[in-house]
Design a protein around this motif. Structure first.
Motif, short mmCIF file in Angstrom:
data_model
loop_
_atom_site.label_atom_id
_atom_site.label_comp_id
_atom_site.label_asym_id
_atom_site.label_seq_id
_atom_site.Cartn_x
_atom_site.Cartn_y
_atom_site.Cartn_z
N TRP A 122 -12.83 111.85 11.06
CA TRP A 122 -12.42 111.12 9.98
C TRP A 122 -11.18 110.08 10.07
O TRP A 122 -10.46 110.82 10.79
CB TRP A 122 -11.99 111.41 8.54
N ARG A 149 -10.17 109.12 5.62
CA ARG A 149 -8.68 109.88 5.07
C ARG A 149 -8.63 109.46 4.05
O ARG A 149 -8.28 110.71 2.92
CB ARG A 149 -8.21 110.41 5.96
N ALA A 170 -8.66 115.38 2.52
CA ALA A 170 -8.88 115.21 3.85
C ALA A 170 -7.47 115.44 4.42
O ALA A 170 -6.17 114.51 3.91
CB ALA A 170 -9.56 113.63 3.99
N TRP A 218 -3.16 111.43 7.82
CA TRP A 218 -3.30 110.96 9.18
C TRP A 218 -2.40 110.47 9.10
O TRP A 218 -1.43 109.87 8.97
CB TRP A 218 -4.49 109.29 9.52
N SER A 262 -2.67 112.38 15.48
CA SER A 262 -3.96 112.38 14.50
C SER A 262 -5.31 112.04 15.53
O SER A 262 -5.76 112.65 16.55
CB SER A 262 -4.15 111.93 13.39
#
Length: 716
Positions: A410, A415, A421, A424, A428
């Motif tokens: 993802w 996301r 989720a 980010w 990441s």
């Protein structure tokens, strides 16, 4: 009152009273039948009048790619006695005349109950005059059932002798737990269907169709009339190779035991076709032994760790940001990325300094890979994620297994659209590039490396190659192409060269072989404890190696993934060494040599012949024109037991007479013949080892006692 009329009235009163008494008796009898004798008459009705009785079909077999039976339905029986069959007086006299023989015969077949116990049990049923009396409490095999049918009285038809049965189909796996999670399980009552695995995925094909019968009286005999015959299920031919599965399981379990690991996966796949030749999923039980409990190969979502670095480098190569000789300064093995330390495994030794891309993968440098990806994609991380998706690394495979998981790769875009989720962040991208913040079942990582080995063509892993019925192929499953080209030929050539050097010069040396070249990549990942992070309650590691062999002309790809609850952790040493053992044994199995090149004009090759059924050996020797006395062995549908001796020029066969009252000599026989001979004599057999019988626990010539357990030691 007139006397004649009075007499008539008395007569009518008498008749009415008689009718009332008869009515009361009828009502009482009806009540007695309805309640006291209800089960008895229900049993009679069930036996003699049956309408629309469902007849279950025989479930199809599951067969390995090399033609071996991996799962099959075998009949089992419960036996009952009708003590009113054939005219009570006549059948009872017949039963009592042969009661001793019947009781002793049942004891010989079922040694767990004495003849006296069987006698008392039969007499109890006789006193009850039961029509459906359970003769033996356990289900029995077909062979035992046939033996019971040979006893006096019981050998007669059910309407005369009274013996009748209930038939059950039981699912058996001749190779025990081998590939158990791949094959799947059935419910104890097979009518409820399958639980999981290929049994469930292909249940509609294996199950077949029910038939219908009814019971009808024809010429004073009750017959089962078939209205609609059952249609037996089809067989499925899997891609599993029993020998490869056995090789992979033994190598993996040995390593799991040494490491006291929690679980492990080993998958072997044919590079060109995607056929899964071995799929081993072992989990540690409470007793410390390892069992196939669930299909982790397709259902276990784990962070792949360093095996994912290959994909990250391929994206950068494909986008032409780097080449194999692109140099990165990894410094002392530590670099701070957005407030968090990124470390190489040897940071405490001073790191690797300035190294090129090839060396970065050889030593699996976290700093090197994350520095490259962060440098070129930090302003557009979605481009990196899209590059991964172009290679179809996260394309759902839809293998058809219950509990199958799909990978999670993802990026910022995904996301934002996926509820729940992880958001980010700046960290990441660098951590994703080395295999964290992504989740994959092991078979997806293997499929990606398989595509590299297959000249860039990604094919779908395949567990079933064909459907068959009565030995005839009804449908074949062709190889499915997921992505005809995961990357350019240039990128493919560069990454294949690098992966070969990872094994020959890098940390994956334990995965290599002196017999052939191996290519692949190690992986070592700390296991996240969810919201508690990576260090809550101690550190667990997922160590892995994924690669293919031989490097020059890849035939098989393989992934080894092991979960260990402690350090030190090394994907190359702990998983790579398992890969090496599997690869070398598979390579040896498929290393065919032309014997004609080794044969001179004076040589005569005579194979080593085992003792046992020499009738089959004679047939083979005659077909191959091997010098010897095979022509003197008579052809027979039954086993011809004997001994065999051979020299380089001659094969000699000698028949031996078997005494069914003594334990036979099976030393020198193959496991199949020894097992058949001993079990046909009523012994229970336990096998140990591989090859032919070298030792038997009960000496030959000992008085045979049915039901005894004999242990056979096998040795090549």
């Amino acid at each position: 009152m007139i006397p004649g009329i009075k007499n008539i009235s008395l007569r009518y009163t008498f008749i009415v009273v008689i009718m009332l008494i008869l009515a009361v008796l009828i009502i009482v009898k009806a009540g007695f039948i309805m309640f006291a004798e209800r089960q008895y008459w229900k049993d009679v009705a069930d036996r003699f009048v049956k309408e629309n009785v469902t007849v279950p079909p025989t479930r199809g077999n599951i067969i390995s790619s090399d033609g071996k039976l991996m799962a099959s339905s075998l009949p089992e029986y419960k036996i009952y006695m009708d003590f009113r069959a054939g005219g009570y007086q006549k059948s009872d006299t017949l039963l009592m005349n042969h009661l001793t023989e019947i009781a002793e015969g049942l004891h010989e077949i079922f040694p767990d109950k004495s003849a006296q116990e069987f006698r008392k049990h039969i007499l109890r049923g006789r006193r009850q005059k039961s029509r459906h009396y359970l003769l033996y409490p356990k289900r029995i095999s077909y062979i035992e059932y046939k033996q019971v049918k040979q006893l006096p009285v019981l050998c007669l038809s059910p309407n005369q002798g009274g013996l009748h049965e209930e038939k059950f189909n039981q699912r058996k796996k001749p190779f025990g737990s081998l590939a158990m999670r791949t094959l799947g399980d059935m419910f104890p009552d097979m009518a409820q269907g399958a639980k999981n695995g290929l049994e469930l995925t292909y249940d509609s094909i294996l199950r077949g169709k029910d038939g219908i019968t009814h019971r009808q009286k024809v010429m004073n005999k009750y017959l089962n009339i078939v209205d609609q015959p059952p249609v037996d299920g089809c067989d499925i031919i899997t891609t599993i190779d029993v020998d490869m599965q056995d090789i992979a399981e033994k190598a993996l379990v040995d390593q799991l035991t040494n490491l006291e690991a929690l679980s492990g996966v080993a998958i072997v796949m044919d590079v060109k076709t995607g056929e899964v030749k071995a799929n081993v999923n072992m989990t540690r039980g409470n007793d410390g032994h390892y069992y196939e409990m669930r299909n982790n190969a397709v259902s276990n979502l784990m962070e792949p760790g360093s095996t994912f670095k290959t994909a990250s480098i391929m994206v950068a190569l494909e986008d032409k940001y780097i080449t194999p000789d692109y140099v990165v300064d990894t410094g002392n093995g530590m670099v701070k990325m957005y407030g968090s330390w990124m470390k190489d495994w040897n940071w405490h030794r001073g790191g690797y300094g300035a190294i090129d891309v090839t060396r970065i993968l050889e030593v699996s440098s976290n700093v090197g890979v994350s520095t490259i990806i962060d440098k070129f994609y930090k302003n557009n991380p979605q481009k990196f994620v899209d590059g991964l998706k172009r290679m179809s690394i996260d394309t759902p495979l839809h293998l058809g297994f219950v509990g199958e998981a799909s990978p999670r790769v993802w990026g910022p875009k995904e996301r934002d659209s996926i509820k729940g989720a992880m958001p980010w962040s700046r960290t990441s991208l660098p951590w994703m590039s080395i295999g964290y913040e992504t989740m994959f079942p092991p078979i997806y990582i293997l499929n990606f490396y398989n595509a590299i080995a297959n000249d860039g063509v990604m094919v779908k892993p395949k567990f079933v190659k064909a459907i068959a019925k009565d030995g005839e192929i009804l449908q074949e499953f062709p190889t499915e192409v997921i992505n005809p080209k995961i990357c350019s030929d240039t990128t493919l050539t560069m990454i294949r060269t690098i992966l070969r050097k990872v094994v020959s010069q890098g940390l994956a040396k334990p995965a290599g072989s002196t017999q052939f070249q191996v290519s692949g990549k190690t992986g070592t990942a700390q296991i996240s404890q969810g919201t508690a992070g990576y260090r809550a309650g101690g550190v667990s590691y997922q160590v892995s190696f994924c690669g293919y062999f031989p490097s020059e002309a890849p035939k098989y790809s393989c992934i080894i993934s092991i979960l260990i609850p402690h350090g030190p952790a090394s994907g190359g040493l702990q998983a790579g060494s398992v890969f090496s053992r599997i690869a070398e044994r598979i390579y040896a199995k498929h290393l065919y040599r032309n014997l004609a090149q080794a044969k001179d004009s004076t040589a005569v090759f005579v194979p080593k012949v085992k003792d046992g059924d020499i009738g089959e050996a004679a047939y083979v020797l005659r077909a191959l024109n091997i010098p010897g006395n095979s022509g003197t062995v008579p052809a027979s549908n039954e086993p011809v037991w004997g001994e065999a001796t051979s020299t380089p020029q001659y094969a000699n066969l000698k028949t031996t007479k078997q005494n069914n009252k003594l334990v036979p000599n099976v030393v020198g026989m193959g496991a199949k013949d020894a097992l058949f001979l001993l079990e046909s004599n009523g012994l229970k057999v336990h096998l140990s080892g591989m090859g032919k019988v070298s030792k038997q626990s009960i000496p030959a010539g000992t008085i045979l006692r049915k039901g005894q357990t004999i242990t056979l030691a096998l040795k090549n």
